[in-house]
Design a protein around this motif. Structure first.
Motif, mmCIF file in Angstrom:
data_model
loop_
_atom_site.group_PDB
_atom_site.id
_atom_site.type_symbol
_atom_site.label_atom_id
_atom_site.label_comp_id
_atom_site.label_asym_id
_atom_site.label_seq_id
_atom_site.Cartn_x
_atom_site.Cartn_y
_atom_site.Cartn_z
ATOM 1 N N ALA A 53 7.780 42.730 -24.037
ATOM 2 C CA ALA A 53 8.904 44.143 -24.246
ATOM 3 C C ALA A 53 9.900 42.828 -24.986
ATOM 4 O O ALA A 53 9.752 41.992 -25.619
ATOM 5 N N ARG A 54 10.504 43.600 -25.597
ATOM 6 C CA ARG A 54 11.747 43.803 -26.928
ATOM 7 C C ARG A 54 13.186 43.337 -26.937
ATOM 8 O O ARG A 54 13.691 44.241 -26.049
ATOM 9 N N THR A 55 13.645 42.051 -26.434
ATOM 10 C CA THR A 55 15.310 42.553 -27.190
ATOM 11 C C THR A 55 16.462 41.879 -28.198
ATOM 12 O O THR A 55 15.586 40.940 -29.246
ATOM 13 N N VAL A 85 22.850 49.671 -22.422
ATOM 14 C CA VAL A 85 22.544 48.852 -22.922
ATOM 15 C C VAL A 85 21.236 47.788 -21.685
ATOM 16 O O VAL A 85 21.794 47.213 -20.432
ATOM 17 N N GLU A 86 20.140 47.812 -21.651
ATOM 18 C CA GLU A 86 19.275 47.449 -20.957
ATOM 19 C C GLU A 86 19.205 45.747 -21.454
ATOM 20 O O GLU A 86 18.335 45.559 -22.430
ATOM 21 N N LEU A 87 19.228 44.824 -20.106
ATOM 22 C CA LEU A 87 19.075 43.112 -20.469
ATOM 23 C C LEU A 87 18.455 42.550 -19.810
ATOM 24 O O LEU A 87 18.509 43.376 -18.480
ATOM 25 N N PRO A 88 17.348 41.753 -20.142
ATOM 26 C CA PRO A 88 16.877 40.686 -19.036
ATOM 27 C C PRO A 88 17.585 39.808 -18.274
ATOM 28 O O PRO A 88 18.049 39.141 -19.079
ATOM 29 N N TYR A 128 13.979 51.912 -28.882
ATOM 30 C CA TYR A 128 13.967 50.772 -28.912
ATOM 31 C C TYR A 128 15.665 51.189 -28.706
ATOM 32 O O TYR A 128 16.601 50.866 -27.941
ATOM 33 N N VAL A 129 16.372 52.063 -30.084
ATOM 34 C CA VAL A 129 17.471 52.424 -30.427
ATOM 35 C C VAL A 129 17.723 53.623 -30.565
ATOM 36 O O VAL A 129 16.786 54.225 -31.664
ATOM 37 N N PRO A 130 17.328 54.355 -29.645
ATOM 38 C CA PRO A 130 17.250 55.913 -29.679
ATOM 39 C C PRO A 130 18.292 56.670 -30.244
ATOM 40 O O PRO A 130 18.204 57.927 -31.374
ATOM 41 N N THR A 164 14.840 47.787 -23.780
ATOM 42 C CA THR A 164 13.639 46.551 -24.638
ATOM 43 C C THR A 164 12.439 46.902 -24.043
ATOM 44 O O THR A 164 11.455 45.479 -23.906
ATOM 45 N N GLY A 165 12.256 48.110 -24.063
ATOM 46 C CA GLY A 165 10.651 48.394 -23.242
ATOM 47 C C GLY A 165 10.555 48.453 -22.541
ATOM 48 O O GLY A 165 8.653 48.405 -22.296
#
Lengths: 304, 696
Positions: free
Chosen positions: B106-108, B185-188, B662-664, B675-676
């Motif tokens: 995944a990416r952040t 905002v998706e956060l890990p 990831y950034v629509p 973040t995928g």
């Protein structure tokens, strides 16, 4: 953690050394079972090697009347030259399940694992002890098959649920049906190992236990309001796909009441509302849906 | 894990030296080679990743007095030891790991994924994905425990068990950067928690009485109760750190009793009672971050003491006074009392307190079972449940549940069951008083909204099952179920749902060297949900049918349906009797989802929409195809080798991840930084495996 493992292991080791130092094991007496053995040697062998053939267990059938403890009328059976079901109690399909179970319960009447068998849904539905257990086996708990296969053999619909893409790891061998259910009956709903659904879920999901400052009432009342715990086509074992699952309760002005269709997806033609029908849907923002300690309306709306 | 294995081997060594009893067991060496093309996280969802050489051991000891079972598997990260003396005592130790892999790579945009603070250095954050940071979404549970039961003090029995479960990993949380609305905002976030559970039970069992007293203590400790992050909605000048709350530490204690007394006439009275107390303590944060900085709020207490007590009891009378009659009557009571702190929040012009939800439930009912002539069994049941809850829209529910089942075992080769169940739920519906928000709006829209978990409903379920064994070597199972629910009184919300199910399985061994098994299951789920889209009052009238409808104020309907079926075919061929068995297995599951949307106002169908192209055709669609070929060779009585190949292909298409970005829409207010998580779970995997087992 290391100390814990060592301590427990050492205690267990000490126990073992102590126990097995007494190696005077007596041989099983064949007693009056010779007549049975002469025709049913395989059954005899499996019986004496099972827990029911242990002479050290006071109430074991071998210390009672042997084969006759369960099958009864042995003498008449022999006298009439044997034969399937001839003057002998068998555990065939046509036999009343209650009668079959009563043979087991006669000895296991003080067994705590079956203390509430009379309340069990299995009993109501005509399941008998021998549908799942065999006296003639050394297998774990005397089960006639592996637990998962045994339960699936009747609960075919549940088997299918576990095949779905989002499921608890029963097929992977990381959980068992008996991790959540007691097949012998109890006070909880659906024969679960707790007095209420949430109480059971919190045993493994203690992070959902709260208590939270801001609670989501359907969550607090019953996890099954939103989750299909055996398995679901939808992620997170949700019973329905979001955002529709959430919208079924939350019709309100603007985004809760807005339809999120193919046009609101990543590949849809429109740009507005592009964070409700993508990725984790409503949870993109309302991620603390099980409860929040966040400040002000951010906590109240489960977005912090 | 290595240490536990060593300990087990150590125990084994000692045991084998000390005793010459009846040992049996097996040692297995396995080798596995994986080739996964696509999403490894989904393929290894509940598996420990990796290929290589693994081992497992199982050892059983059995004597007249004692028993012991030991096992561990390196690939499964599982170890267990249990044993005892028959009828005297039992003990066990275990260690188990449950991995749960979600998304790898995944990416952040953030630095520090997997910690309790994620940050990006330059505002606004870059949208160049090549500069984002990679990490894996996963959790791993590790549970170790031990326990013993002392039975030699009969009729008393004492059991003590303890387990510790640790859970670590990274999971997604999400926030709306501003409230209401704003970008997502998706956060890990870091998962690092531990739950200790101790249980002590004391039982007494001597006919006619059974009694059991249980004490449970469970403590949950979370190493990360907040995730701090930099909010991309903040202005460049504002570098205020935002936060999202995570699960609080808690302590749960329960004392429960259950007992039974046998009565005359083959009857028994059963009783249980329980009392539990759950506590949490959380320091509250008196501000929230806004685009311009932050807003302070006033709280009546900076410390939130959460406390929930549950009291329940039940009494069940069972009776089998005559051979043909079984009866059960019961009463159960469950009360959840929320005694948490009421915290008053003053946020500008808004003053409100948290709502303390609790409820109590009364349930009583009866079941009667008749044994009729001709091998017929008939069961009738009735249950009434009343729930009083502290909830504005549905303070009270009354459920009447009726069921009937008929079972027939008249033929040796057939068992048939048919059943019917009807749930009729009534609700005392009210317009809720809002904790905060627009009460005028609630007064209008809440006339029409009914929430499915508490709404008035008539739900009927029809079931039929047949177990057929026409020959000793052939068994067939057939089951079908139809369930429909009509949510009466619902104008806005879930109105109906229907489920059709069919299940079939067969097991056939035509000759000793050949065994077939097959299964097929089918399920169709449909429901319809009617909703109203409207702007904030008073701009539109939300009255669903006769009121104003225009481009922003309209009724709509969703009718999703999922058709799912699976099947499997398996063949065991004993190619060389007692030596070589070939096993072939094929499994397949497919789910096809579709959601039909209808707008009830053409003016709302803008931007190229029409009532055909807004439908969602990829509604959690997936297919999994699996094949396995395995050869099992019994080299000697003690040695078995196996060799095989397994293939699995998984395809998934869904409206929420197809075309993932990831950034629509960064520039729009409804964009997101993702973040995928859950992105493209499709994979194709080939697994080659071999094993050698030595039994003794």
């Amino acid at each position: 953690m290391r100390k814990f493992v060592y301590s427990v292991s050492l205690v267990a080791l000490s126990f073992l050394v102590f126990l097995f130092s007494n190696n005077a094991f007596s041989k099983v007496s064949r007693g009056d079972m010779d007549a049975c053995k002469s025709c049913h040697e395989d059954y005899y062998k499996s019986f004496v090697s099972s827990i029911h053939g242990k002479k050290t267990i006071a109430g074991a059938p071998i210390n009672q009347e042997g084969c006759v403890s369960c099958h009864t009328n042995g003498a008449m059976h022999v006298e009439k030259g044997g034969g399937k079901g001839v003057e002998v109690f068998t555990f065939g399909k046509k036999v009343d399940p209650k009668e079959k179970s009563s043979k087991c319960l006669y000895c296991h009447k003080e067994s705590k694992s079956v203390a509430f068998w009379e309340m069990s849904k299995h009993k109501t539905n005509g399941v008998s002890c021998t549908d799942c257990h065999s006296i003639h086996t050394k297998a774990d708990k005397g089960l006639i098959a592996k637990e998962k296969e045994l339960c699936y053999s009747c609960h075919k619909d549940i088997k299918m649920q576990f095949n779905k893409q989002s499921h608890h790891p029963v097929n992977e061998g990381k959980m068992k049906c008996s991790s959540c259910h007691t097949p012998h009956g109890g006070f909880g709903p659906k024969m679960i190992l707790a007095d209420a659904i949430n109480e059971l879920c919190y045993n493994c999901h203690a992070d959902k236990r709260g208590p939270f400052l801001y609670e989501h009432p359907p969550v607090e009342e019953n996890c099954l309001n939103c989750h299909s715990v055996h398995g679901s086509n939808h992620n997170r074992m949700l019973s329905k796909k979001q955002p529709l699952l959430c919208q079924a309760c939350h019709d309100w002005s603007l985004h809760p009441g807005t339809p999120y269709t193919s046009y609101e997806s990543f590949v849809g033609g429109a740009t507005a509302g592009k964070n409700r029908q993508i990725a984790r849907g409503c949870l993109n923002c309302h991620s603390n849906i099980h409860g929040s300690n966040g400040p002000s309306v951010r906590g109240l709306r489960f977005v912090r | 894990m290595k240490k536990i294995n060593l300990i087990l081997i150590f125990v084994l060594f000692f045991a084998s030296v000390a005793f010459s009893g009846d040992f049996s067991g097996e040692i297995t060496i396995k080798g596995r080679l994986d080739s996964v093309d696509g999403n490894e996280a989904k393929f290894y969802e509940y598996k420990n990743t990796g290929e290589g050489i693994f081992g497992s051991l199982r050892l059983n000891y059995d004597s007249e007095k004692y028993f012991m079972n030991m096992g561990f598997a390196v690939d499964n990260n599982f170890a267990t030891l249990n044993g005892g003396s028959y009828d005297k005592f039992k003990y066990y130790l275990f260690y188990n790991e449950i991995p749960h892999n979600f998304t790898f790579k995944a990416r952040t945009l953030y630095l520090g994924a997997g910690s309790d603070y994620v940050y990006y250095p330059t505002h606004p954050p870059t949208t160049n994905l090549n500069l984002w940071n990679e990490f894996d979404y996963y959790t791993k549970r590790k549970t170790a425990g031990a326990g013993f039961t002392l039975d030699f003090i009969k009729p008393l029995s004492l059991g003590v068990s303890y387990k510790r479960e640790t859970k670590e990993g990274i999971l997604p949380t999400g926030i709306s950067a501003a409230t209401p609305g704003g970008i997502a905002v998706e956060l890990p976030y870091k998962v690092d928690n531990m739950t200790d559970t101790l249980m002590v039970n004391l039982d007494y069992s001597k006919k006619p009485v059974f009694a059991s007293l249980v004490y449970q203590y469970s403590e949950f400790e979370n190493d990360a109760t907040y995730l701090k992050f930099r909010n991309p909605a903040s202005l460049a000048a504002s570098n205020r750190i935002d936060f999202v709350t995570l699960s609080p530490d808690n302590i749960y204690q329960k004392v429960s009793f259950k007992g039974k007394a046998t009565l005359p006439l083959n009857s028994s009275i059963n009783f249980n009672a329980g009392y539990s107390n759950t506590k949490s303590e959380v320091g509250l944060i008196p501000y929230y971050v806004t685009a311009a900085g932050s807003t302070n709020i006033t709280l009546s207490d900076m410390l939130f003491d959460g406390r929930v007590r549950v009291f329940n009891y039940g009494i069940v009378l069972t009776s089998n006074p005559v051979k043909f009659l079984d009866a059960k009557v019961y009463y159960k009571y469950y009360k959840k009392k929320n005694e948490s702190d009421e915290i008053i929040t003053i946020d500008g012009a808004n003053t409100f307190a948290n709502h303390l939800f609790d409820y109590k439930k009364n349930n009583y009912g009866a079941e009667v079972g008749f044994k009729l002539p001709a091998h017929l069994y008939f069961n009738l049941a009735y249950s009434f449940t009343e729930i009083d809850r502290n909830r504005g829209d549905a303070p009270k529910n009354e459920d009447n549940l009726y069921s009937a089942t008929l079972r027939w075992t008249g033929l040796d080769f057939l068992t048939a069951r048919v059943g019917f169940e009807r749930l009729h739920r009534d609700v005392d519906h009210k317009i809720p008083k809002l904790v905060t928000g627009d009460q005028a709006q609630a007064n209008i829209v809440e006339q029409y909204v009914r929430r499915f978990d508490v709404a008035r409903v008539d739900m009927d379920t029809y079931k039929a099952e047949f177990d057929i064994t026409p020959m000793d070597n052939l068994s067939i199972g057939i089951g079908t179920k139809y369930k429909k629910a009509n949510y009466e009184e619902v104008t806005l919300g879930l109105r109906t749902s229907r489920v059709n199910e069919f299940n079939f399985d067969v097991d056939y061994t035509p000759v000793k060297m050949l065994r077939f098994n097959a299964y097929y299951d089918y399920e169709k789920v449909r429901y319809d949900q009617f909703q109203r889209r409207y702007p904030a009052l008073p701009a539109g009238n939300p009255y669903p049918f006769v009121g104003l409808q225009n481009a922003t104020n309209y009724n709509w309907l969703a009718e999703p349906r999922n058709k799912t079926y699976d099947y499997g075919l398996g063949v065991d061929v004993k190619a060389i009797p007692d030596k070589l068995t070939l096993r072939l297995q094929h499994d397949y599951i497919s789910s096809d989802g579709f959601s039909d949307f209808t707008y009830y106002n053409n003016a709302a169908l803008v931007g190229g929409r029409n009532n055909e192209n807004i439908d969602v055709r990829n509604w959690d669609d997936y297919r999994k195809t699996a094949y396995m070929i395995k050869a099992i060779y019994e080299a000697t009585k003690n040695i078995t080798c196996s060799l095989g190949w397994a293939y699995e292909k998984y395809v998934y298409q869904d409206v929420q991840v197809d075309g993932y970005r990831y950034v629509p829409a960064v520039a729009g207010t409804n964009g997101a930084y993702l973040t995928g998580f859950g992105k493209d779970p499709a994979y194709t995997a080939n697994v080659y495996f071999a094993s050698l087992t030595y039994r003794f």
